[in-house]
Design a protein around this motif. Sequence first.
Motif, PDB file in Angstrom:
ATOM      1  N   HIS A  26       0.863  -1.173   0.000  1.00 18.51           N
ATOM      2  CA  HIS A  26       0.000   0.000   0.000  1.00 18.51           C
ATOM      3  C   HIS A  26       0.904   1.230   0.000  1.00 18.51           C
ATOM      4  CE1 HIS A  26      -2.402  -3.258   1.839  1.00 18.51           C
ATOM      5  NE2 HIS A  26      -3.354  -2.765   1.049  1.00 18.51           N
ATOM      6  N   ARG A  41       1.025   5.509  -0.144  1.00 17.65           N
ATOM      7  CA  ARG A  41       0.284   6.773   0.025  1.00 17.65           C
ATOM      8  C   ARG A  41       1.257   7.941  -0.056  1.00 17.65           C
ATOM      9  NH1 ARG A  41      -1.858  10.134   4.408  1.00 17.65           N
ATOM     10  NH2 ARG A  41      -0.763   8.843   5.940  1.00 17.65           N
ATOM     11  N   LEU A  78       2.780  11.507   0.642  1.00 18.32           N
ATOM     12  CA  LEU A  78       2.811  12.484   1.728  1.00 18.32           C
ATOM     13  C   LEU A  78       3.181  13.875   1.233  1.00 18.32           C
ATOM     14  CD1 LEU A  78       4.730  10.326   4.372  1.00 18.32           C
ATOM     15  CD2 LEU A  78       2.250  10.559   4.084  1.00 18.32           C
ATOM     16  N   THR A 115       0.424  18.645   0.943  1.00 14.29           N
ATOM     17  CA  THR A 115      -0.082  17.983   2.140  1.00 14.29           C
ATOM     18  C   THR A 115      -0.340  16.507   1.831  1.00 14.29           C
ATOM     19  OG1 THR A 115      -2.338  18.633   1.561  1.00 14.29           O
ATOM     20  CG2 THR A 115      -1.125  20.082   3.052  1.00 14.29           C
ATOM     21  N   PRO A 116      -0.385  15.655   2.848  1.00 17.01           N
ATOM     22  CA  PRO A 116      -0.597  14.228   2.604  1.00 17.01           C
ATOM     23  C   PRO A 116      -1.899  13.943   1.852  1.00 17.01           C
ATOM     24  CG  PRO A 116       0.172  14.581   4.847  1.00 17.01           C
ATOM     25  CD  PRO A 116      -0.115  15.945   4.277  1.00 17.01           C
ATOM     26  N   GLN A 117      -1.821  13.030   0.906  1.00 15.57           N
ATOM     27  CA  GLN A 117      -3.003  12.630   0.154  1.00 15.57           C
ATOM     28  C   GLN A 117      -3.716  11.491   0.880  1.00 15.57           C
ATOM     29  OE1 GLN A 117      -1.815  11.649  -3.853  1.00 15.57           O
ATOM     30  NE2 GLN A 117      -0.928  13.659  -4.245  1.00 15.57           N
ATOM     31  N   LYS A 118      -5.025  11.429   0.718  1.00 19.73           N
ATOM     32  CA  LYS A 118      -5.818  10.374   1.341  1.00 19.73           C
ATOM     33  C   LYS A 118      -5.807   9.088   0.512  1.00 19.73           C
ATOM     34  CE  LYS A 118      -8.976  13.541   3.730  1.00 19.73           C
ATOM     35  NZ  LYS A 118     -10.393  13.948   3.902  1.00 19.73           N
ATOM     36  N   LYS A 119      -5.595   9.239  -0.798  1.00 16.61           N
ATOM     37  CA  LYS A 119      -5.663   8.088  -1.693  1.00 16.61           C
ATOM     38  C   LYS A 119      -4.556   7.087  -1.376  1.00 16.61           C
ATOM     39  CE  LYS A 119      -5.388   6.877  -6.616  1.00 16.61           C
ATOM     40  NZ  LYS A 119      -5.216   7.414  -8.001  1.00 16.61           N
ATOM     41  N   VAL A 120      -4.945   5.810  -1.265  1.00 17.60           N
ATOM     42  CA  VAL A 120      -3.993   4.725  -1.046  1.00 17.60           C
ATOM     43  C   VAL A 120      -4.054   3.799  -2.264  1.00 17.60           C
ATOM     44  CG1 VAL A 120      -3.358   2.761   0.385  1.00 17.60           C
ATOM     45  CG2 VAL A 120      -4.246   4.845   1.454  1.00 17.60           C
TER      46      VAL A 120
END
Length: 393
Positions: free
Chosen positions: A126, A128, A130, A156-161
């Motif tokens: 996984h 993600r 950052l 900023t960190p992305q939510k998509k994984v």
Amino acid sequence: MKQPNWKPLLFAFTMISLGAQAQELKPELNSAILRTKQGSIVELPGFLTEKIPDIPYRKVVMPGPQYLIADDPEYIRIPEGIALHEAVQPGAVRLYVYNVNGVKEPEKIDRRITAVIKNTGTANMHIRMLKYASQKPSTNYYQIGKQGLADYFASTPQKKVRTVKPGQAIAIDEQLEKNVVKYDELVHGFYEFVIDQPGEISVIQTDLKTSGPKALQRITNVIPPKGQNAGRGVFGVSNYRVITDSVYDTRNGTMEIILADGDKDPWVEGKMDGRPEVAKLAGNYGVMYNIEMKWKSTDGKGLALVTWNSRSGNNQWCGGMANTMVVSKGKFSEGIIQLPADRLVTKAAPEAILIQVFEPAANGEEQTIKLTYSPPGASCLPTPLIFIPVDLK
């Protein structure tokens, strides 16, 4: 990227002959600084020199991501090949892609330069993002360098994984897969992401019809390093905390902090392509310096912070400098500032770029200046941070 260049002897002797008078801030220069907008160029004739006294500091290696950079070769001269191929472990990873389509034989052709990650683990990976900075390919290396840092700092960190199956490879930056890279154009990507399986990261040049993951399946050649440019590999330092040794007083006069010069601040080390020798990152490009400087004013003066292109006279590649930093509050708001903000580059003395003006505490108490600095890609190093006492009245 431009490798650091050392002082020509003639220039050094000239600066020595100028002596201390080069650091004397005349009233008209004081006024010029106060009239200058943040990020703009201010001319300081007779003031800028490489003989300004240093502010001693300590560097502390801070926890940070595994750091990879692809910059040897910078110019990829063959139509298809791998310019970086390194193993990474589960955790955070920082990747700096800095490569140019250098194919001109038998003719100049459009290429794709992309970065992929392959899952070498036994379970799903996984990933993600950052931090993300990806610029359109261009021959304007200075603009790409400073805009890339600005985008990196602002991201900023992305939510998509995304999920990568064992043995599968995917593009780290899907935008790179879409870009058409013409001859002499720079591909510039600056990323930080987290993974939970071991992997392999490759930076690949290929044709426009082939995706990076597909190219990885057929390419067998990893381009040998030439020992030029900044370097490539996995490096053991990605973040420094820089703390000045003592409290700076404006009564001390003009002083400077020098980072990324290869002397006071040595190059970080790591490994490359499974080779036995130690890899060095000449320039420490992509390394983050979080600077803390305590200061006070016992004479009521403020403190201006400027930078300049101290290597402008070294060779044809050092004619300009552009950077981006994060600076704490002073006369101007805190935040990200491009240097310069109102033009592409600063060229040479007497030009300096005003980063911030810090105001003294009403009671003379100590204050702390905080800066985030990273050596600017496409510029010669070092880029001094000069602290100049100024009369704010």
